[in-house]
Design an enzyme around this catalytic site. Sequence first.
Site, short mmCIF file in Angstrom:
data_model
loop_
_atom_site.label_atom_id
_atom_site.label_comp_id
_atom_site.label_asym_id
_atom_site.label_seq_id
_atom_site.Cartn_x
_atom_site.Cartn_y
_atom_site.Cartn_z
N ASP A 142 0.80 -1.24 -0.19
CA ASP A 142 -0.06 0.01 -0.08
C ASP A 142 1.03 1.13 0.06
O ASP A 142 1.56 1.67 1.14
CB ASP A 142 -0.86 0.07 1.26
CG ASP A 142 -1.83 1.08 1.20
OD1 ASP A 142 -1.65 2.30 0.66
OD2 ASP A 142 -2.85 1.06 2.12
N HIS A 143 0.81 1.81 -1.22
CA HIS A 143 1.62 3.22 -1.13
C HIS A 143 1.65 4.25 -0.22
O HIS A 143 2.31 5.30 -0.07
CB HIS A 143 1.79 3.72 -2.63
CG HIS A 143 3.13 4.21 -3.24
ND1 HIS A 143 4.02 4.59 -2.37
CD2 HIS A 143 3.68 4.05 -4.47
CE1 HIS A 143 5.32 5.01 -2.96
NE2 HIS A 143 5.07 4.57 -4.41
N ARG A 144 0.15 4.34 0.32
CA ARG A 144 0.03 5.33 1.30
C ARG A 144 0.77 5.25 2.50
O ARG A 144 1.17 5.92 3.06
CB ARG A 144 -1.72 5.19 1.66
CG ARG A 144 -2.49 5.44 0.33
CD ARG A 144 -3.80 5.24 0.81
NE ARG A 144 -3.92 3.95 1.19
CZ ARG A 144 -5.10 3.37 1.65
NH1 ARG A 144 -6.38 4.18 1.39
NH2 ARG A 144 -5.42 2.27 1.69
#
Length: 445
Positions: free
Chosen positions: A417-419
Amino acid sequence: MATKVMMEALSPTMEEGRLVKWLKNIGDAVKTGDTLAEVETDKAIMELVARGDGVLRARLVEEGAVSPIGQTIGIIAKPDEDIAALTGGAAAVATVPPASAPAATPAGAPQGTTGDSNWPLATGAPTAVAVASAPPATAAPSGPVRSSPLARRIAAERGVAIDQVHGTGPNGRVIRRDVETAAVAAPASLAASRETGTPAPSTGTKPTAASAPSMVIDGDYKDVPLTQMRKTIARRLSESIGPIPTFYLTAEIDMTKVTELREQMVAAGDQFKVSVNDIVMKSVAIALSRHPEVNAHWNGDHIRYFARVHLGMAVATDDGLIVPVITDAHTKGLGQIGREARELAKRARERKLTPAEYSGSTFSVSNLGMFGIDQFTAIINPPEAAILAIGGMETKPVWINGAFVPRQRMRVTLSCDHRVIDGAVGAKFLQTVRQLLESPMMMLF
């Protein structure tokens, strides 16, 4: 005072439940804590217990029906207590005649049946199933056949009449093996009867298309209602693959030393026996303890990083995927991880996991290598920030010191999850996993 039997939240993520089987009949005496019914949640088949004393006066939901959390599905009350207000009015339910009166055939019921709680609802009848005006005084006890939830589900799928199956479990309980034996015996008995012209002995198996080991489709298609587990899988994946900005990192790891270590442990005795997957999970747990920025949850307005590693392991069941959890995996040795993994997988396939056993994971692992899959990408299980997909091992020629030598290689893919996780952070985590697996003795310290 009457007690409502409510559809309870039997798992943390449960929003509705399917009533699999009533275990108490209309008119049965009930005490607080008695098991009333079996309910299929989004994860497992759980027991619904009574919250009051009295007599089961009404069953307002029939077997197989789905009810939202908080819906009244039954009534426990005194034998002579007026419960019309709790059931929507006396006209909305079928009343079981007193034991001393002749049983009348309810409207819509097939000829030859009596007005007990099992008669089918007439067309257009309300959901309520039956209400007892008084508990039967002379009826002989006839409880359901003792059987495991898994055995009942397999029996339904294969058309086996479970009440005709001989149980070999504790106290005569019908278990999975008994149903499978009955299902296999039926075709052989039918074939023999055709050849000899004699009736086939009863095996408890109904000759239906469901008796086949795989799905049989009569006609152009077959509609199968969603199970509670499949509904949850669909909802959770929709929450993941669309909204989450995901990137993927793939690495190929030399597993030769892991293979050698496992062979040595197996040779040392059953108490040291572990699988390659156990060793991989141990390496992941250690790597997560060293990289807490990967051992994290996305919680909307904040990111939660965990010091403890609760490792989820994806397990395929007949009804779908479930993720039991090895808690504090970073503190456990290979042997303990292996034992817990085997027990959790077994309980998952039998639909016997408790909510505590499939909740609270901080990171998950999915392994399809045993199915011959070289590489794949797994979908993140929110709110977790990542999941590791494990492919199969393959012998490959590798150039070492001027010559090709055979080595065991395995591909893994980290979905991030790039967040929460940046590329370099995920790469460092995979680098640690690789180091541990290529030098597995490091995991023993």
